[in-house]
Scaffold this motif. Sequence first.
Motif, PDB file in Angstrom:
ATOM      1  N   UNK A  94     -78.450  19.081  36.258  1.00  0.00           N
ATOM      2  CA  UNK A  94     -79.129  17.803  36.434  1.00  0.00           C
ATOM      3  C   UNK A  94     -78.960  16.983  35.171  1.00  0.00           C
ATOM      4  N   UNK A  95     -78.871  15.668  35.337  1.00  0.00           N
ATOM      5  CA  UNK A  95     -78.883  14.803  34.158  1.00  0.00           C
ATOM      6  C   UNK A  95     -80.186  13.987  34.164  1.00  0.00           C
ATOM      7  N   UNK A  96     -80.312  13.110  33.196  1.00  0.00           N
ATOM      8  CA  UNK A  96     -81.567  12.369  33.046  1.00  0.00           C
ATOM      9  C   UNK A  96     -81.898  11.547  34.288  1.00  0.00           C
ATOM     10  N   UNK A  97     -80.841  10.996  34.897  1.00  0.00           N
ATOM     11  CA  UNK A  97     -81.065  10.174  36.076  1.00  0.00           C
ATOM     12  C   UNK A  97     -81.678  11.002  37.210  1.00  0.00           C
ATOM     13  N   UNK A  98     -81.166  12.226  37.358  1.00  0.00           N
ATOM     14  CA  UNK A  98     -81.713  13.108  38.398  1.00  0.00           C
ATOM     15  C   UNK A  98     -83.208  13.336  38.186  1.00  0.00           C
ATOM     16  N   UNK A  99     -83.615  13.280  36.927  1.00  0.00           N
ATOM     17  CA  UNK A  99     -85.021  13.559  36.617  1.00  0.00           C
ATOM     18  C   UNK A  99     -85.835  12.270  36.438  1.00  0.00           C
ATOM     19  N   UNK A 100     -85.192  11.149  36.676  1.00  0.00           N
ATOM     20  CA  UNK A 100     -85.838   9.838  36.528  1.00  0.00           C
ATOM     21  C   UNK A 100     -86.454   9.645  35.148  1.00  0.00           C
ATOM     22  N   UNK A 101     -85.648  10.003  34.142  1.00  0.00           N
ATOM     23  CA  UNK A 101     -86.086   9.795  32.761  1.00  0.00           C
ATOM     24  C   UNK A 101     -85.169   8.748  32.137  1.00  0.00           C
ATOM     25  N   UNK A 102     -85.769   7.752  31.496  1.00  0.00           N
ATOM     26  CA  UNK A 102     -84.979   6.716  30.821  1.00  0.00           C
ATOM     27  C   UNK A 102     -84.384   7.312  29.550  1.00  0.00           C
ATOM     28  N   UNK A 103     -83.170   6.894  29.203  1.00  0.00           N
ATOM     29  CA  UNK A 103     -82.529   7.518  28.048  1.00  0.00           C
ATOM     30  C   UNK A 103     -83.231   7.168  26.733  1.00  0.00           C
ATOM     31  N   UNK A 104     -84.003   6.060  26.700  1.00  0.00           N
ATOM     32  CA  UNK A 104     -84.676   5.744  25.429  1.00  0.00           C
ATOM     33  C   UNK A 104     -85.953   6.569  25.213  1.00  0.00           C
ATOM     34  N   UNK A 105     -86.309   7.391  26.213  1.00  0.00           N
ATOM     35  CA  UNK A 105     -87.469   8.272  26.031  1.00  0.00           C
ATOM     36  C   UNK A 105     -87.080   9.554  25.297  1.00  0.00           C
ATOM     37  N   UNK A 106     -85.797   9.818  25.179  1.00  0.00           N
ATOM     38  CA  UNK A 106     -85.329  11.070  24.578  1.00  0.00           C
ATOM     39  C   UNK A 106     -84.234  10.778  23.541  1.00  0.00           C
ATOM     40  N   UNK A 107     -83.590  11.839  23.062  1.00  0.00           N
ATOM     41  CA  UNK A 107     -82.490  11.669  22.117  1.00  0.00           C
ATOM     42  C   UNK A 107     -82.988  11.367  20.719  1.00  0.00           C
ATOM     43  N   UNK A 129     -79.590  23.735  34.809  1.00  0.00           N
ATOM     44  CA  UNK A 129     -79.152  23.285  33.492  1.00  0.00           C
ATOM     45  C   UNK A 129     -79.338  21.772  33.397  1.00  0.00           C
ATOM     46  N   UNK A 130     -80.203  21.346  32.497  1.00  0.00           N
ATOM     47  CA  UNK A 130     -80.345  19.905  32.280  1.00  0.00           C
ATOM     48  C   UNK A 130     -79.455  19.527  31.108  1.00  0.00           C
ATOM     49  N   UNK A 131     -78.513  18.669  31.386  1.00  0.00           N
ATOM     50  CA  UNK A 131     -77.471  18.350  30.418  1.00  0.00           C
ATOM     51  C   UNK A 131     -77.210  16.851  30.490  1.00  0.00           C
ATOM     52  N   UNK A 132     -77.203  16.207  29.338  1.00  0.00           N
ATOM     53  CA  UNK A 132     -76.938  14.773  29.325  1.00  0.00           C
ATOM     54  C   UNK A 132     -76.603  14.387  27.883  1.00  0.00           C
ATOM     55  N   UNK A 133     -75.588  13.601  27.697  1.00  0.00           N
ATOM     56  CA  UNK A 133     -75.197  13.211  26.331  1.00  0.00           C
ATOM     57  C   UNK A 133     -76.343  12.533  25.593  1.00  0.00           C
ATOM     58  N   UNK A 134     -77.167  11.834  26.344  1.00  0.00           N
ATOM     59  CA  UNK A 134     -78.276  11.117  25.713  1.00  0.00           C
ATOM     60  C   UNK A 134     -79.373  12.052  25.207  1.00  0.00           C
ATOM     61  N   UNK A 135     -79.270  13.341  25.504  1.00  0.00           N
ATOM     62  CA  UNK A 135     -80.295  14.277  25.054  1.00  0.00           C
ATOM     63  C   UNK A 135     -80.100  14.728  23.609  1.00  0.00           C
ATOM     64  N   UNK A 143     -84.298  28.043  33.471  1.00  0.00           N
ATOM     65  CA  UNK A 143     -84.110  26.620  33.201  1.00  0.00           C
ATOM     66  C   UNK A 143     -83.808  26.416  31.725  1.00  0.00           C
ATOM     67  N   UNK A 144     -82.769  25.641  31.452  1.00  0.00           N
ATOM     68  CA  UNK A 144     -82.533  25.284  30.054  1.00  0.00           C
ATOM     69  C   UNK A 144     -82.235  23.806  29.923  1.00  0.00           C
ATOM     70  N   UNK A 145     -82.623  23.243  28.807  1.00  0.00           N
ATOM     71  CA  UNK A 145     -82.230  21.889  28.435  1.00  0.00           C
ATOM     72  C   UNK A 145     -81.331  22.064  27.219  1.00  0.00           C
ATOM     73  N   UNK A 146     -80.086  21.677  27.343  1.00  0.00           N
ATOM     74  CA  UNK A 146     -79.203  21.883  26.206  1.00  0.00           C
ATOM     75  C   UNK A 146     -77.778  21.486  26.518  1.00  0.00           C
ATOM     76  N   UNK A 147     -76.910  21.603  25.499  1.00  0.00           N
ATOM     77  CA  UNK A 147     -75.518  21.177  25.649  1.00  0.00           C
ATOM     78  C   UNK A 147     -74.742  22.063  26.628  1.00  0.00           C
ATOM     79  N   UNK A 148     -73.529  21.658  26.907  1.00  0.00           N
ATOM     80  CA  UNK A 148     -72.611  22.366  27.800  1.00  0.00           C
ATOM     81  C   UNK A 148     -72.667  23.893  27.623  1.00  0.00           C
ATOM     82  N   UNK A 149     -72.563  24.336  26.352  1.00  0.00           N
ATOM     83  CA  UNK A 149     -72.505  25.777  26.078  1.00  0.00           C
ATOM     84  C   UNK A 149     -73.788  26.514  26.460  1.00  0.00           C
ATOM     85  N   UNK A 150     -74.857  25.775  26.658  1.00  0.00           N
ATOM     86  CA  UNK A 150     -76.134  26.416  26.991  1.00  0.00           C
ATOM     87  C   UNK A 150     -76.040  27.201  28.294  1.00  0.00           C
ATOM     88  N   UNK A 151     -74.973  26.923  29.074  1.00  0.00           N
ATOM     89  CA  UNK A 151     -74.736  27.706  30.299  1.00  0.00           C
ATOM     90  C   UNK A 151     -74.647  29.189  29.984  1.00  0.00           C
TER      91      UNK A 151
END
Lengths: 320, 261
Positions: free
Chosen positions: B205-218, B86-92, B62-70
Motif C-alpha cells: 500500500x502507498x500513502x494514497x491507499x491509506x488516504x494520508x497526505x504526503x505533507x503529514x509524513x516524511x 507493506x506500506x511503502x512510499x517515497x514520501x515516507x 505489517x511494516x512501514x519501510x523501504x523496499x528492502x523491508x520486504x
Amino acid sequence: MAEVLVYVDHVDGAVRKPTLELLTLARRIGEPVAVSLGSGAGNTAPTLAEHGAARVLTAEAPEFADYLVVPKVDAVQAAYEAVSPSAVLFPSSAEGKEIAARLAVRIGSGIITDAVDLEAGDEGPVVTQSVFAAAFTTKSRVSKGTPVITVKPNSAAVEAAPAAGAAEALEVSFSERATGTKVVSRTPRESTGRPDLTEAAIVVSGGRGVGGAENFPVVEALADSLGAAVGASRAAVDAGWYPHTNQVGQTGKTVSPQLYIAAGISGAIQHRAGMQTSKTIVAVNKDAEAPIFDLVDYGVVGDLFEVVPQLTEEVKSRKG
Amino acid sequence: MSLRIVVCVKYVPDATGDRHFAEDLTVDRDDVDGLLSELDEYAVEQALQIADEADDAEITVLTVGPEDAKDALRKALSMGTDKAVHVEDDDLHGTDALGTSLVLAKAIEKTGYDLVICGMASTDGTMGVLPAMLSERLGVPQVSLLSEVSVEDGTVKGRRDGDTASEQLEARLPAVVSVTDQSGEARYPSFKGIMAAKKKPVQSWDLEDLEIESDEVGLEGAWTAVDGATERPARTAGTIVKDEGEGGKQLAAFLAERKFI
Ligand SMILES: Cc1cc2nc3c(=O)[nH]c(=O)nc-3n(C[C@H](O)[C@H](O)[C@H](O)COP(=O)(O)OP(=O)(O)OC[C@H]3O[C@@H](n4cnc5c(N)ncnc54)[C@H](O)[C@@H]3O)c2cc1C
Ligand SMILES: Nc1ncnc2c1ncn2[C@@H]1O[C@H](COP(=O)(O)O)[C@@H](O)[C@H]1O
C-alpha cells in the motif's frame, strides 16, 4: 517566564531522583510546574519546591493505580491545558515514555525520547541524545507543537533551588478510555537495600563468566564493599541467575555511573549500549580479546574468582 | 469468529554493523545490512502462540519501510504468520514516530484487527513509544511491555514487570499489546516455513491507499528535527594488566588513585 511541565515519578510520595534532575533541566528553559499524581502525590510538594518547582499540581484518585497509563495521560493533559507550558518533560521510565507518547498524539506535538541533556535554544529546547549504542551524539529539537521530551536518569545534577511550590489540586475528569486496561494485581518488588541501579554512583555487573546464581554473591560482595548497585548482562539474566530488573543494556537499564565494573562480561554491542557512557570503566575477564577491554580505563585479564574477591578484601581493608 | 492479529514489525539496520547517519541526518539504511528487528521477533512469536491457542486465527504482519523491508516480512512469514502488508512510499522517507504511528494506525484499520502486537522498542530508534501511540490513535486499550501474555474469551491478559512492581493486566479486545524480550525465545523459521513463505501474499500500500497526505509524513512533515550528529570520540586506551596473583590489589590501587576508595 514560560512555564515548563515536569511529570513527577514518585513512590507513595517519595520523589525519585530522576525527577529532581528533570527540575534542574527544566529551570534552564523556564519555570518548572510539577505534576504529581496518585497516592501520596500531595506529600511530594516540599521536596519538589526545594528543587525549583514554582507550582505543584496534584491529583489523587484510585484510577491512577487501578488502570494502566491512560488516567495519568488524562491528568497530564488537564495540566497542559491549565498551564499552556512551553515544554513538557518526563523521566525516561517505561511509564514516563508511554504517557509522553500518548500526550504527544493528543496535543499534536513532536516527541523526543531519552534525552541526555537539554539546553535553551532560539527555536526551542535543544535536546542531546546518545544513539546507536552510544556511538553517536545527536542534537535535535521539536519542530511542531509544544516539545514533549523524556530524559534519561543521570542527565543532570540534582540542585537545590528553593521555590514556592505548594500543592494545588488539579481538576481531572477521566476519559472513557481511562479504564480500558485494568491492573488486576500488583506485587511490589522487594528492596535489596542496595542503591537503585540507574541512580547509583558505582555499578558492579556480572555476566556469563560468573557461572551461576550461586556465584553472584562474589559480585554482590564487591558491590557492597563499594556501596554500589549490582547489574547483570542479559546472558546472566536469561540463565536465571539474576533478576531482569538488574539487566544493563539495550533491553535493560541504561546506566551512566562514575564507575562501572564488569566481571565476566564480554562487552557485546547491546550491553555496551547500556553502560558505554559511564565515566570510568573497569573490567575483569579471562579472555584478553574480549571487546569490553576496548572500553576500559583499567582492565585485568584473569579469573574473576581470583581477582574480584581479592579486590573486595583490599577495598574493605583500605576503607578500614 | 476468527481472531485477527496484526503484528507490527520493523526493518532495521543490523546493530552489530557500523550504523551511521546519511547526509540528511536520517538513519543510513544503505550501507548496513538490514533485518527484522530482533525485538519484533518476540512479537511474532507471541502472535503465533496466541493463534495456536485460538480456534481460528489469522496473523498479518505489517511494516512501514523501504523496499528492502520486504525481507523483514518474509522472515516473519517464514516463522509461520499468514500474510503481510507493506506500506511503502517515497514520501515516507524521514518520517518520525508521530508520523509512523499515523501510517501504522491507518494500515491496521484498513487490514481489520482484534489484536495488535508490537515489540517493546525498535532496535535502531529504541523509542518504545509506538505501541502507546497506536493505542491512542486506534482508541483501544494498551496492554504493554508484557513478559507474559494470553488471550481468552475476548480478553487479553498479561504480566508487566516494572521497576517497583510486577503487575497483572487485563483488557477486552480489540487492544494493542507490546511484548518484551522476556516473553519467550522466538522460533527459527523451518525449511518448510521458508518455502511456504514464498507463496504467502504480500500486499503493498502507498500513502494514497491509506488516504494520508504526503505533507503529514516524511522529513518535511516530521514533528521533530535532527540538527546535528557527531561520532562519540573513541575512549582513550586504558591500562590492561594480566593477573599474576596481584590483579585484585592492582585494581584496588587504580580505584584508590581515582578516589573511589
Ligand atoms: C535485541 C537484543 C537485545 C539485547 N539486549 C541486551 C542487554 O540489554 N544487555 C546485555 O547485556 N545483552 C543484551 N543482548 C545480548 C548480547 O548480545 C550478549 O549476548 C550478552 O551481553 C552477553 O552476555 P555476557 O557478556 O555475560 O556473556 P558472554 O558474551 O558469553 O561473555 C562472558 C564473558 O565472561 C568471560 N569469562 C568466563 N569465565 C570467566 C571467569 N571465570 N573469569 C573472568 N571472565 C570469565 C568470558 O571470557 C566472556 O568474555 C541483547 C541481544 C539482542 C539481540
Ligand atoms: N516502521 C515500522 N513498521 C512497523 N512496525 C513498527 C515500525 N516502527 C516501529 N514499529 C513497531 O513499534 C514497536 C516500537 O517501536 P519504537 O516506538 O519505534 O521503538 C516496534 O517494536 C514495532 O513493533
